[in-house]
Design an enzyme around this catalytic site. Structure first.
Site, PDB file in Angstrom:
ATOM      1  N   CYS A 174      38.276  30.670 -22.405  1.00  0.00           N
ATOM      2  CA  CYS A 174      37.221  30.467 -21.417  1.00  0.00           C
ATOM      3  C   CYS A 174      37.345  31.481 -20.277  1.00  0.00           C
ATOM      4  CB  CYS A 174      37.220  29.025 -20.915  1.00  0.00           C
ATOM      5  SG  CYS A 174      35.693  28.591 -20.042  1.00  0.00           S
ATOM      6  N   HIS A 193      36.937  26.050 -25.788  1.00  0.00           N
ATOM      7  CA  HIS A 193      38.218  25.428 -25.440  1.00  0.00           C
ATOM      8  C   HIS A 193      38.869  24.813 -26.685  1.00  0.00           C
ATOM      9  CE1 HIS A 193      38.322  25.606 -20.979  1.00  0.00           C
ATOM     10  NE2 HIS A 193      37.006  25.726 -21.126  1.00  0.00           N
ATOM     11  N   GLU A 224      41.876  24.052 -27.222  1.00  0.00           N
ATOM     12  CA  GLU A 224      42.920  23.071 -26.914  1.00  0.00           C
ATOM     13  C   GLU A 224      42.397  21.644 -26.950  1.00  0.00           C
ATOM     14  OE1 GLU A 224      41.327  24.130 -22.754  1.00  0.00           O
ATOM     15  OE2 GLU A 224      41.437  25.011 -24.754  1.00  0.00           O
TER      16      GLU A 224
END
Length: 247
Positions: A114, A221, A223
């Site tokens: 990001c 993202h 994660e």
């Protein structure tokens, strides 16, 4: 097997109730690095350049996570008056850009997420779109409505991956559906970087440096998607493995 030391850049947070300053990072980034076999360590944003260099020299890789906007002066622009910029931190900009430039010079693995893809681009001489809704005509949503209304893992749009790219080899597919939490994007891609992924509206979703061992940035993202998508965990696994190869 020795585990590589992965530096994750932190950002400063001022606690509203006390005014006290902290260095923090989104916890799922460290968890994804740990699950990939790395040793995550946070890099503070407000230390001297000498101290920062000392930390860098102990690392096996650098991870640039999400966060606030980069000061437009870093890419030779002025803040556009009709839009709002968020959480600008000159200390974080200086720390992350320095770390990125050192790592690229030394061919140390770098993974940007990001804001991280934007830092990577700016550190190499690229520029940014300061606000997608104000500058890009699109039917896509590039950010969740709010943390109260939608999860960070909400899938918002598809991404097309460039065949033959590092990103394609890591994901194993030419198209993925991703989450998205950003209002800025890459404008001019840095001279040494290549585009490895785009959204249907043309927003750049991935860049990399083909002449380096592992320098990769993605706009979404991963994660937040690792628990249900092995392809997203493989981004971290491949990054950590690239760092392990330097041991």
């Amino acid at each position: 097997m020795k585990r590589p030391l992965i530096g994750i850049t932190a950002y400063n947070y001022i606690k509203p109730t006390s005014g006290w300053r902290y260095d923090v990072c989104y916890g799922k980034n460290a968890a994804a690095i740990e699950d990939a076999g790395g040793l995550p360590v946070l890099i503070p944003s407000m230390v001297s350049l000498e101290t920062l260099r000392g930390i860098y020299e102990r690392l096996d890789a650098v991870m640039l996570p999400g966060g606030g906007d980069i000061n437009p002066s870093r890419y030779n622009a002025e803040a556009e008056t009709d839009i709002k910029l968020y959480e600008i931190s000159d200390e974080r900009d200086e720390m992350e850009i320095s770390m990125t430039q050192w790592a690229i010079e030394d061919d140390l693995p770098v993974f940007g997420i990001c804001r991280g893809i934007q830092v990577l681009n700016v550190a190499l001489g690229g520029s940014l779109v300061q606000d997608i809704p104000a500058r890009i005509t699109s039917d896509l949503r590039h950010s969740i409505k709010s943390p109260q209304e939608e999860s960070r893992s909400t899938l918002l749009h598809d991404v097309t991956v460039k065949e033959g790219s590092l990103l394609a080899s890591v994901l194993g597919q030419m198209q993925v559906t991703v989450n998205s939490i950003h209002h800025q994007a890459l404008r001019t891609v840095a001279p040494k970087a290549t585009i490895s992924a785009t959204a249907p509206d043309g927003v750049i979703e991935g860049i990399e440096l083909p002449d380096k061992h592992f320098v990769l940035g993605v706009q979404w993202h991963p994660e937040d998607l690792v628990e249900n998508d092995v392809r997203m965990q493989n981004l971290f696994t491949s990054f950590v493995e690239a760092a392990r190869q330097r041991l």
